[in-house]
Design an enzyme around this catalytic site. Structure first.
Site, mmCIF file in Angstrom:
data_model
loop_
_atom_site.group_PDB
_atom_site.id
_atom_site.type_symbol
_atom_site.label_atom_id
_atom_site.label_comp_id
_atom_site.label_asym_id
_atom_site.label_seq_id
_atom_site.Cartn_x
_atom_site.Cartn_y
_atom_site.Cartn_z
ATOM 1 N N LYS A 23 0.859 -1.202 0.000
ATOM 2 C CA LYS A 23 0.000 0.000 0.000
ATOM 3 C C LYS A 23 0.884 1.238 0.000
ATOM 4 O O LYS A 23 0.679 2.153 -0.805
ATOM 5 C CB LYS A 23 -0.893 0.015 1.236
ATOM 6 N N ASN A 24 1.880 1.285 0.877
ATOM 7 C CA ASN A 24 2.636 2.527 1.063
ATOM 8 C C ASN A 24 3.566 2.848 -0.097
ATOM 9 O O ASN A 24 4.025 3.976 -0.217
ATOM 10 C CB ASN A 24 3.374 2.501 2.403
ATOM 11 N N ARG A 122 -0.292 15.131 12.959
ATOM 12 C CA ARG A 122 0.441 14.676 11.757
ATOM 13 C C ARG A 122 0.693 15.889 10.863
ATOM 14 O O ARG A 122 0.070 16.072 9.843
ATOM 15 C CB ARG A 122 -0.339 13.594 11.022
ATOM 16 N N ARG A 398 -8.906 -0.081 3.655
ATOM 17 C CA ARG A 398 -7.945 0.913 3.141
ATOM 18 C C ARG A 398 -6.600 0.264 2.852
ATOM 19 O O ARG A 398 -5.877 0.691 1.965
ATOM 20 C CB ARG A 398 -7.729 2.043 4.159
#
Ligand code: EPZ
Length: 424
Positions: A23-24, A122, A398
């Site tokens: 995913k990342n 964040r 997700r």
């Protein structure tokens, strides 16, 4: 009615899990592909909601996207500057990779605040500082970010703090700017090294791959390419912990050993029964944990913060006491209240998670509040006595492809359910 995950715990799992694409990495590859202004083919792209959100954003920029069986074909030959679709942008934090791509291409950008899992503060100060060091002007006006890129120039960026996202955004802007840019104290996660390999295949000049100092000679003409996304190391770690907690024998396929070495080091300390076979398969077997450990989450190659939550669940049934020092996020603890309600004995002081091992967890209705937190509650449900209902399926979707299907295939008693919690 709400879709939930329903688990009957303490079943002995057994079988094979196939790991999906990272995913990342793919959330960086997709925006970066625009820089080719050509056809880019990327394989092993998992059908997760983050990917569909990014495709939606690409299409608002007149980019043609085809997505068949894990392969994405992105044709950005006719890309047009448009105001970003903020509804889609706010669904995932990684949408900010469009900032560097579009700022470099169109020398201007307007965007609003970004989305992503709530893990405490964040900020994006490191991204903005990197853009400013490359000549961008930045201001905030009524909750919108305005970037002026009319005087972009190469530069020398030294990050005060290691940041995956800021490193990626700095690289994506620097490769568009003529001249030599040096980036120091860059993050060295595998996803960054792989993204740099992708950009080099597109014609970029980047040296220092895998190190914290990147040297970029920007302004090259970029072109289309074909690329293979790597397996998701956090999905590997999540299933490895599931296997160590509940499996007679779990074979995890598509593993790059060095990407999860920090977890394997912990398994050695805890005397977890595992082995690597055929170079890319990890076999894990249920192991009774008789002692506690101290773990610090840290940037790669340290223990990844994204596995902190599943590890917390794993260590909660134990004969010893463990401490996990969460050094990356100020508030990656939402799963702990839920675990304690399931019978765990965990407390958090400052960034330290102190886990007093208990004999057993009991099934309950619990709520995932973020991607890895929800996954940690699925693990807890597989370990617990009785039935667990996990809310927050949207978070799981997700970042984990077909988690329920993969777990059913290894004989977990897990299903998708519908519950009415009577909330308005
Ligand atoms: C990436 O997020 C990952 N997301 C995260 O995974 C992961 O937890 C994180 O890296 C750390 O490894 C993606 O790659 C899409 P950072 P990112 O910038 O880039 C602070 C998951 O579950 N910081 O490395 O946002 C920040 O608050 C997700 O898959 C600043 O202070 O993380 C944090 O404390 C969750 N200013 C630390 O740095 C900034 O401008 C590391 O953040 C940026 C970050």
């Amino acid at each position: 009615m709400e879709e939930v995950i329903r688990i009957k715990g303490q079943k002995l799992l057994n079988g094979t899990v196939q790991i999906s694409g990272s995913k990342n990495l793919c959330v960086a590859l997709i925006p970066a592909s625009i820089l080719a202004r050509d056809v880019v083919v990327i394989h092993n792209i998992p059908p997760i909601s983050d990917v569909y959100n990014l495709i939606e954003i690409l299409e608002t920029l007149d980019i043609c996207v085809q997505y068949h069986k894990d392969t994405l074909i992105i044709d950005s030959s006719n890309v047009k500057y448009r105001d970003l679709d903020m509804t889609a942008m706010e669904r995932l934090r990684a949408s900010y990779y469009f900032y560097s791509v579009l700022l470099g291409m169109y020398k201007k950008l307007e965007a609003k605040s970004i989305g992503g899992c709530r893990l405490g503060e964040r900020p994006i100060d490191l991204h903005i500082k990197a853009f400013e060091q490359l000549g961008a002007k930045f201001e905030i006006k009524n909750n919108s970010y305005y970037f002026d890129g009319s005087n972009l120039h190469s530069g020398h960026i030294v990050f005060d703090k290691i940041s995956v996202g800021a490193t990626i955004n700095a690289v994506l802007l620097a490769i568009q700017i003529k001249g030599k840019t040096i980036i120091e104290n860059a993050a060295i996660e595998p996803e960054i090294t792989e993204l740099n390999k992708f950009l080099i295949k597109m014609g970029a000049s980047i040296e220092g791959l895998g190190t914290s100092t990147l040297i970029i000679r920007g302004g090259k003409d970029l072109h289309g390419t074909e690329f293979y996304n790597i397996p998701d190391r956090i999905e590997v770690g999540t299933y490895a912990l599931i296997g160590a907690a509940t499996a007679k024998e779990l074979t995890i396929k598509n593993v790059i050993k060095e990407h999860i070495q920090s977890l394997l080091d912990l398994f050695d300390l805890l005397e977890v029964n595992y082995e690597i076979q055929n170079k890319s398969e990890l076999i894990v077997r249920k192991s009774t944990i008789k002692k506690g450990i101290i773990v610090l989450t840290a940037p790669y190659p340290g223990f990844p913060t994204d596995l902190q939550q599943p590890l917390t669940s794993f260590l909660s049934v134990n004969e010893g006491t463990s401490v996990i020092i969460e050094s990356i996020y100020t508030n990656r603890f939402a799963h702990i209240k839920e675990l304690n309600e399931m019978g765990a004995n965990i407390n958090v002081t400052n960034m330290n998670i102190i886990i007093h091992g208990v004999k057993e967890l009991k099934g309950l209705v619990v709520s995932g509040k973020d991607l890895r937190g929800a996954a940690s509650l699925v693990l807890a449900g597989l370990m617990a006595k009785g039935e667990t209902v996990v809310r927050g399926l949207e978070y799981i979707n997700r970042g984990y492809e077909n988690m329920i299907k993969k777990l059913r295939k290894i004989h977990a008693n897990i299903e998708l359910g519908l519950e009415d919690f009577g909330e308005n």
